[in-house]
Design an enzyme around this catalytic site. Structure first.
Site, PDB file in Angstrom:
ATOM      1  N   CYS A  11      57.528   5.881   2.331  1.00 24.00           N
ATOM      2  CA  CYS A  11      56.275   6.595   2.594  1.00 24.00           C
ATOM      3  C   CYS A  11      55.440   6.731   1.319  1.00 24.00           C
ATOM      4  O   CYS A  11      55.923   7.166   0.278  1.00 24.00           O
ATOM      5  CB  CYS A  11      56.629   7.973   3.159  1.00 24.00           C
ATOM      6  SG  CYS A  11      55.234   9.083   3.237  1.00 24.00           S
ATOM      7  N   CYS A  14      55.298  10.330  -0.023  1.00 21.19           N
ATOM      8  CA  CYS A  14      56.574  10.716  -0.644  1.00 21.19           C
ATOM      9  C   CYS A  14      56.676  10.082  -2.031  1.00 21.19           C
ATOM     10  O   CYS A  14      57.176  10.698  -2.974  1.00 21.19           O
ATOM     11  CB  CYS A  14      57.760  10.276   0.210  1.00 21.19           C
ATOM     12  SG  CYS A  14      58.056  11.322   1.652  1.00 21.19           S
ATOM     13  N   ASP A  37      41.976  12.507  -3.032  1.00 21.15           N
ATOM     14  CA  ASP A  37      41.987  11.278  -2.246  1.00 21.15           C
ATOM     15  C   ASP A  37      41.495  10.122  -3.123  1.00 21.15           C
ATOM     16  O   ASP A  37      40.610  10.292  -3.955  1.00 21.15           O
ATOM     17  CB  ASP A  37      41.091  11.438  -1.011  1.00 21.15           C
ATOM     18  CG  ASP A  37      41.381  10.402   0.052  1.00 21.15           C
ATOM     19  OD1 ASP A  37      41.916  10.788   1.119  1.00 21.15           O
ATOM     20  OD2 ASP A  37      41.079   9.207  -0.158  1.00 21.15           O
ATOM     21  N   HIS A  53      58.997  15.381   3.878  1.00 25.57           N
ATOM     22  CA  HIS A  53      58.389  14.375   4.756  1.00 25.57           C
ATOM     23  C   HIS A  53      58.334  14.875   6.191  1.00 25.57           C
ATOM     24  O   HIS A  53      59.355  15.065   6.835  1.00 25.57           O
ATOM     25  CB  HIS A  53      59.172  13.062   4.684  1.00 25.57           C
ATOM     26  CG  HIS A  53      58.556  11.977   5.532  1.00 25.57           C
ATOM     27  ND1 HIS A  53      57.532  11.178   5.084  1.00 25.57           N
ATOM     28  CD2 HIS A  53      58.800  11.599   6.812  1.00 25.57           C
ATOM     29  CE1 HIS A  53      57.175  10.348   6.045  1.00 25.57           C
ATOM     30  NE2 HIS A  53      57.935  10.572   7.111  1.00 25.57           N
ATOM     31  N   ASN A  94      44.151  14.393  10.739  1.00 26.50           N
ATOM     32  CA  ASN A  94      44.104  13.278  11.669  1.00 26.50           C
ATOM     33  C   ASN A  94      45.512  13.067  12.206  1.00 26.50           C
ATOM     34  O   ASN A  94      46.448  12.894  11.431  1.00 26.50           O
ATOM     35  CB  ASN A  94      43.597  12.014  10.965  1.00 26.50           C
ATOM     36  CG  ASN A  94      42.143  12.134  10.546  1.00 26.50           C
ATOM     37  OD1 ASN A  94      41.334  12.667  11.294  1.00 26.50           O
ATOM     38  ND2 ASN A  94      41.817  11.658   9.356  1.00 26.50           N
ATOM     39  N   GLY A 100      42.664   8.102  13.778  1.00 28.72           N
ATOM     40  CA  GLY A 100      42.663   7.222  12.605  1.00 28.72           C
ATOM     41  C   GLY A 100      43.680   7.601  11.546  1.00 28.72           C
ATOM     42  O   GLY A 100      43.488   7.289  10.368  1.00 28.72           O
ATOM     43  N   HIS A 105      52.519  10.634   6.865  1.00 28.94           N
ATOM     44  CA  HIS A 105      53.071  11.827   6.198  1.00 28.94           C
ATOM     45  C   HIS A 105      51.982  12.876   6.368  1.00 28.94           C
ATOM     46  O   HIS A 105      50.858  12.682   5.877  1.00 28.94           O
ATOM     47  CB  HIS A 105      53.371  11.528   4.728  1.00 28.94           C
ATOM     48  CG  HIS A 105      53.986  12.686   3.966  1.00 28.94           C
ATOM     49  ND1 HIS A 105      55.124  12.546   3.156  1.00 28.94           N
ATOM     50  CD2 HIS A 105      53.620  13.990   3.869  1.00 28.94           C
ATOM     51  CE1 HIS A 105      55.419  13.725   2.604  1.00 28.94           C
ATOM     52  NE2 HIS A 105      54.516  14.620   3.017  1.00 28.94           N
ATOM     53  N   HIS A 107      49.151  15.291   6.349  1.00 25.37           N
ATOM     54  CA  HIS A 107      48.248  15.652   5.253  1.00 25.37           C
ATOM     55  C   HIS A 107      46.997  16.298   5.822  1.00 25.37           C
ATOM     56  O   HIS A 107      46.512  15.937   6.886  1.00 25.37           O
ATOM     57  CB  HIS A 107      47.879  14.427   4.400  1.00 25.37           C
ATOM     58  CG  HIS A 107      47.402  13.251   5.198  1.00 25.37           C
ATOM     59  ND1 HIS A 107      48.267  12.419   5.882  1.00 25.37           N
ATOM     60  CD2 HIS A 107      46.160  12.767   5.432  1.00 25.37           C
ATOM     61  CE1 HIS A 107      47.571  11.468   6.495  1.00 25.37           C
ATOM     62  NE2 HIS A 107      46.280  11.670   6.253  1.00 25.37           N
ATOM     63  N   HIS A 109      43.083  17.045   4.997  1.00 24.09           N
ATOM     64  CA  HIS A 109      41.949  16.680   4.152  1.00 24.09           C
ATOM     65  C   HIS A 109      41.114  17.935   3.909  1.00 24.09           C
ATOM     66  O   HIS A 109      40.666  18.576   4.873  1.00 24.09           O
ATOM     67  CB  HIS A 109      41.037  15.674   4.845  1.00 24.09           C
ATOM     68  CG  HIS A 109      41.647  14.332   5.140  1.00 24.09           C
ATOM     69  ND1 HIS A 109      41.368  13.199   4.393  1.00 24.09           N
ATOM     70  CD2 HIS A 109      42.508  13.937   6.106  1.00 24.09           C
ATOM     71  CE1 HIS A 109      42.029  12.163   4.909  1.00 24.09           C
ATOM     72  NE2 HIS A 109      42.727  12.583   5.956  1.00 24.09           N
TER      73      HIS A 109
HETATM   74  P1  5GP Z   1      44.316   9.493   7.152  1.00 20.42           P
HETATM   75  O1  5GP Z   1      43.359   8.432   7.580  1.00 20.42           O
HETATM   76  O2  5GP Z   1      45.765   9.089   7.367  1.00 20.42           O
HETATM   77  O3  5GP Z   1      44.014  10.845   7.719  1.00 20.42           O
HETATM   78  O4  5GP Z   1      44.094   9.663   5.602  1.00 20.42           O
HETATM   79  C1  5GP Z   1      44.796   8.973   4.644  1.00 20.42           C
HETATM   80  C2  5GP Z   1      44.058   9.185   3.354  1.00 20.42           C
HETATM   81  O5  5GP Z   1      44.885   8.758   2.282  1.00 20.42           O
HETATM   82  C3  5GP Z   1      42.760   8.377   3.238  1.00 20.42           C
HETATM   83  O6  5GP Z   1      41.670   9.273   3.045  1.00 20.42           O
HETATM   84  C4  5GP Z   1      42.996   7.476   2.042  1.00 20.42           C
HETATM   85  O7  5GP Z   1      41.840   7.278   1.265  1.00 20.42           O
HETATM   86  C5  5GP Z   1      44.079   8.204   1.292  1.00 20.42           C
HETATM   87  N1  5GP Z   1      44.916   7.329   0.478  1.00 20.42           N
HETATM   88  C6  5GP Z   1      45.456   6.146   0.868  1.00 20.42           C
HETATM   89  N2  5GP Z   1      46.190   5.622  -0.120  1.00 20.42           N
HETATM   90  C7  5GP Z   1      46.114   6.489  -1.153  1.00 20.42           C
HETATM   91  C8  5GP Z   1      46.677   6.494  -2.468  1.00 20.42           C
HETATM   92  O8  5GP Z   1      47.400   5.593  -2.894  1.00 20.42           O
HETATM   93  N3  5GP Z   1      46.379   7.546  -3.267  1.00 20.42           N
HETATM   94  C9  5GP Z   1      45.579   8.573  -2.834  1.00 20.42           C
HETATM   95  N4  5GP Z   1      45.350   9.551  -3.712  1.00 20.42           N
HETATM   96  N5  5GP Z   1      45.045   8.616  -1.605  1.00 20.42           N
HETATM   97  C10 5GP Z   1      45.311   7.581  -0.779  1.00 20.42           C
HETATM   98 ZN    ZN Z   2      56.524  11.032   3.300  1.00 19.15          ZN
END
Ligand code: 5GP
Ligand code: ZN
Length: 121
Positions: A11, A14, A37, A53, A94, A100, A105, A107, A109
């Site tokens: 992950c 993680c 982000d 996780h 999300n 999307g 994992h 999270h 925003h």
């Molecule tokens: P989701 O679309 O799953 O709600 O959001 C995933 C978020 O993780 C996205 O906003 C994306 O820009 C962010 N993200 C993806 N890879 C990385 C990374 O390697 N480092 C950081 N800091 N954010 C990431």
């Molecule tokens: Zn994880």
């Protein structure tokens, strides 16, 4: 159980938690981690995650109630520190394909620093 352990090992978040992938970490306390982000959608765009996780909000259980509460309160704390408490901010989870969710994992925003449209596209 083994599948869960394998998922956690691969992950992305993680691995950020474990320092294997760099990130701008701005908060780590009591099982909660927050980092910026990589692809900012607003001047303030912070991801707040449980250190343990949990694949998604749908996977969180009753034993996680306190942790989820701490994450929400951490969002409010970070918003204050980032000086967006007065201007306003949004906390988004999300969950699943239609929302999307790209990283499996859980999270949250935290978005702020500009006027945010509603409803989301
Ligand atoms: P989701 O679309 O799953 O709600 O959001 C995933 C978020 O993780 C996205 O906003 C994306 O820009 C962010 N993200 C993806 N890879 C990385 C990374 O390697 N480092 C950081 N800091 N954010 C990431
Ligand atoms: Zn994880």
């Amino acid at each position: 159980m083994k599948a869960e352990i394998d998922a956690a090992r691969q992950c992305l978040f993680c691995r950020i938690r474990d320092g294997e992938i760099p990130a701008e970490i701005i908060y780590r306390e009591d099982g909660v981690l927050a980092f910026r982000d990589i692809d900012l959608q607003a001047p303030v765009h912070v991801l707040i995650i449980p250190e343990k996780h949990i694949a998604s909000l749908a996977e969180a259980g009753e034993p996680d109630d306190e942790l989820l509460g701490r994450i929400c309160r951490t969002a409010a704390l970070i918003a204050r520190r980032e000086s967006i408490e007065q201007s306003g901010y949004r906390l988004v989870v999300n969950n699943g394909p239609d929302a999307g969710q790209a990283v499996d994992h859980l999270h949250f925003h935290l978005l702020g620093g500009r006027s945010l449209g509603w409803p989301p596209g």
